[in-house]
Write a protein that holds these residues in place. Structure first.
Motif, PDB file in Angstrom:
ATOM      1  N   LEU A   1     -40.262 -14.116 -10.387  1.00 48.38           N
ATOM      2  CA  LEU A   1     -39.245 -14.199 -11.439  1.00 48.38           C
ATOM      3  C   LEU A   1     -39.683 -13.445 -12.690  1.00 48.38           C
ATOM      4  O   LEU A   1     -38.875 -12.741 -13.312  1.00 48.38           O
ATOM      5  CB  LEU A   1     -38.943 -15.662 -11.785  1.00 48.38           C
ATOM      6  CG  LEU A   1     -38.170 -16.471 -10.751  1.00 48.38           C
ATOM      7  CD1 LEU A   1     -38.009 -17.908 -11.223  1.00 48.38           C
ATOM      8  CD2 LEU A   1     -36.819 -15.846 -10.441  1.00 48.38           C
TER       9      LEU A   1
ATOM     10  N   TYR B   1     -41.582  -0.827  -2.937  1.00 52.15           N
ATOM     11  CA  TYR B   1     -41.147  -2.213  -3.113  1.00 52.15           C
ATOM     12  C   TYR B   1     -42.262  -3.199  -2.756  1.00 52.15           C
ATOM     13  O   TYR B   1     -42.599  -4.089  -3.541  1.00 52.15           O
ATOM     14  CB  TYR B   1     -39.901  -2.495  -2.265  1.00 52.15           C
ATOM     15  CG  TYR B   1     -39.378  -3.896  -2.421  1.00 52.15           C
ATOM     16  CD1 TYR B   1     -38.621  -4.256  -3.524  1.00 52.15           C
ATOM     17  CD2 TYR B   1     -39.644  -4.874  -1.465  1.00 52.15           C
ATOM     18  CE1 TYR B   1     -38.138  -5.553  -3.682  1.00 52.15           C
ATOM     19  CE2 TYR B   1     -39.163  -6.161  -1.609  1.00 52.15           C
ATOM     20  CZ  TYR B   1     -38.410  -6.495  -2.722  1.00 52.15           C
ATOM     21  OH  TYR B   1     -37.944  -7.778  -2.865  1.00 52.15           O
TER      22      TYR B   1
ATOM     23  N   ASN C   1     -38.968  -9.937 -12.515  1.00 50.31           N
ATOM     24  CA  ASN C   1     -37.535  -9.676 -12.324  1.00 50.31           C
ATOM     25  C   ASN C   1     -37.187  -9.291 -10.895  1.00 50.31           C
ATOM     26  O   ASN C   1     -36.265  -8.504 -10.669  1.00 50.31           O
ATOM     27  CB  ASN C   1     -37.043  -8.606 -13.304  1.00 50.31           C
ATOM     28  CG  ASN C   1     -37.109  -9.089 -14.725  1.00 50.31           C
ATOM     29  OD1 ASN C   1     -36.752 -10.229 -15.030  1.00 50.31           O
ATOM     30  ND2 ASN C   1     -37.598  -8.237 -15.608  1.00 50.31           N
ATOM     31  N   VAL C   2     -37.921  -9.841  -9.932  1.00 48.13           N
ATOM     32  CA  VAL C   2     -37.589  -9.632  -8.524  1.00 48.13           C
ATOM     33  C   VAL C   2     -36.338 -10.444  -8.232  1.00 48.13           C
ATOM     34  O   VAL C   2     -36.249 -11.619  -8.587  1.00 48.13           O
ATOM     35  CB  VAL C   2     -38.746 -10.076  -7.603  1.00 48.13           C
ATOM     36  CG1 VAL C   2     -38.337  -9.999  -6.140  1.00 48.13           C
ATOM     37  CG2 VAL C   2     -39.980  -9.224  -7.870  1.00 48.13           C
ATOM     38  N   GLN C   3     -35.385  -9.794  -7.589  1.00 48.62           N
ATOM     39  CA  GLN C   3     -34.129 -10.475  -7.302  1.00 48.62           C
ATOM     40  C   GLN C   3     -34.310 -11.452  -6.147  1.00 48.62           C
ATOM     41  O   GLN C   3     -34.621 -11.060  -5.026  1.00 48.62           O
ATOM     42  CB  GLN C   3     -33.038  -9.458  -6.973  1.00 48.62           C
ATOM     43  CG  GLN C   3     -31.681 -10.102  -6.820  1.00 48.62           C
ATOM     44  CD  GLN C   3     -30.575  -9.068  -6.658  1.00 48.62           C
ATOM     45  OE1 GLN C   3     -30.804  -7.875  -6.718  1.00 48.62           O
ATOM     46  NE2 GLN C   3     -29.376  -9.549  -6.437  1.00 48.62           N
ATOM     47  N   ILE C   4     -34.114 -12.726  -6.434  1.00 47.22           N
ATOM     48  CA  ILE C   4     -34.156 -13.780  -5.416  1.00 47.22           C
ATOM     49  C   ILE C   4     -32.775 -13.833  -4.763  1.00 47.22           C
ATOM     50  O   ILE C   4     -31.761 -13.627  -5.420  1.00 47.22           O
ATOM     51  CB  ILE C   4     -34.507 -15.144  -6.069  1.00 47.22           C
ATOM     52  CG1 ILE C   4     -35.825 -15.067  -6.853  1.00 47.22           C
ATOM     53  CG2 ILE C   4     -34.524 -16.263  -5.037  1.00 47.22           C
ATOM     54  CD1 ILE C   4     -37.046 -14.677  -6.059  1.00 47.22           C
ATOM     55  N   HIS C   5     -32.744 -14.108  -3.470  1.00 48.11           N
ATOM     56  CA  HIS C   5     -31.464 -14.182  -2.771  1.00 48.11           C
ATOM     57  C   HIS C   5     -30.578 -15.217  -3.476  1.00 48.11           C
ATOM     58  O   HIS C   5     -31.019 -16.344  -3.726  1.00 48.11           O
ATOM     59  CB  HIS C   5     -31.684 -14.585  -1.310  1.00 48.11           C
ATOM     60  CG  HIS C   5     -30.481 -14.382  -0.453  1.00 48.11           C
ATOM     61  ND1 HIS C   5     -29.344 -15.151  -0.577  1.00 48.11           N
ATOM     62  CD2 HIS C   5     -30.234 -13.500   0.539  1.00 48.11           C
ATOM     63  CE1 HIS C   5     -28.457 -14.758   0.304  1.00 48.11           C
ATOM     64  NE2 HIS C   5     -28.971 -13.751   0.999  1.00 48.11           N
ATOM     65  N   PRO C   6     -29.336 -14.855  -3.813  1.00 43.41           N
ATOM     66  CA  PRO C   6     -28.481 -15.777  -4.569  1.00 43.41           C
ATOM     67  C   PRO C   6     -28.204 -17.101  -3.849  1.00 43.41           C
ATOM     68  O   PRO C   6     -27.925 -18.114  -4.492  1.00 43.41           O
ATOM     69  CB  PRO C   6     -27.186 -14.993  -4.778  1.00 43.41           C
ATOM     70  CG  PRO C   6     -27.230 -13.870  -3.809  1.00 43.41           C
ATOM     71  CD  PRO C   6     -28.672 -13.594  -3.501  1.00 43.41           C
TER      72      PRO C   6
ATOM     73  N   LEU D   1     -35.694 -13.721  -0.342  1.00 43.64           N
ATOM     74  CA  LEU D   1     -35.266 -12.495  -1.006  1.00 43.64           C
ATOM     75  C   LEU D   1     -34.972 -11.454   0.058  1.00 43.64           C
ATOM     76  O   LEU D   1     -35.340 -11.608   1.218  1.00 43.64           O
ATOM     77  CB  LEU D   1     -36.309 -12.009  -2.017  1.00 43.64           C
ATOM     78  CG  LEU D   1     -37.743 -11.817  -1.544  1.00 43.64           C
ATOM     79  CD1 LEU D   1     -37.953 -10.405  -1.014  1.00 43.64           C
ATOM     80  CD2 LEU D   1     -38.678 -12.058  -2.711  1.00 43.64           C
TER      81      LEU D   1
END
Length: 118
Positions: free
Chosen positions: A80, A20, A83-88, A104
């Motif tokens: 982005l 990661y 496609n790294v998931q950002i904390h919602p 994140l």
């Protein structure tokens, strides 16, 4: 005199953490030796250490660090695009305390908040 800080965060699986941080976030391994259950990673001037905690319950992990940057929008856009998931609950936004921030979660639910003074 204090000169640097290297926070230590828990990890359940060294290979997952290494994958990661190195392949997604762009860190490099700085450990000259492969220590069992320990990982040292660096990106630019930031170094983070990880210790193995196989029994870590990610629902109860409160590990978190704040990383300052000098170009937060470029970093955010780069993540982005990958496609790294950002904390919602923490997309890029200006905070009342004068920081532009986003956050994140890593695979072990350590909270990484990135910030830049505005």
């Amino acid at each position: 005199m204090l000169t640097h800080i290297h926070p230590k965060l828990p990890m359940r699986d060294k290979l997952v953490t290494q994958e990661y941080y190195m392949n997604i976030l762009g860190f490099q391994n700085v450990g000259m030796t492969d220590y069992e259950g320990y990982l040292m990673l660096k990106k630019d001037e930031v170094e983070i250490h990880f210790f193995e905690f196989k029994e870590l319950d990610i629902k109860e992990n409160y590990g978190q660090i704040y990383l300052r940057t000098n170009n937060i929008e470029e970093l955010y856009d780069e993540l982005l695009k990958q496609n790294v998931q950002i904390h919602p609950n923490a997309p890029l936004q200006i905070k009342p305390w004068g920081q532009k921030e986003f956050s994140l979660l890593d695979p072990d639910c350590n909270l990484l908040t990135f910030g830049q003074s505005i």
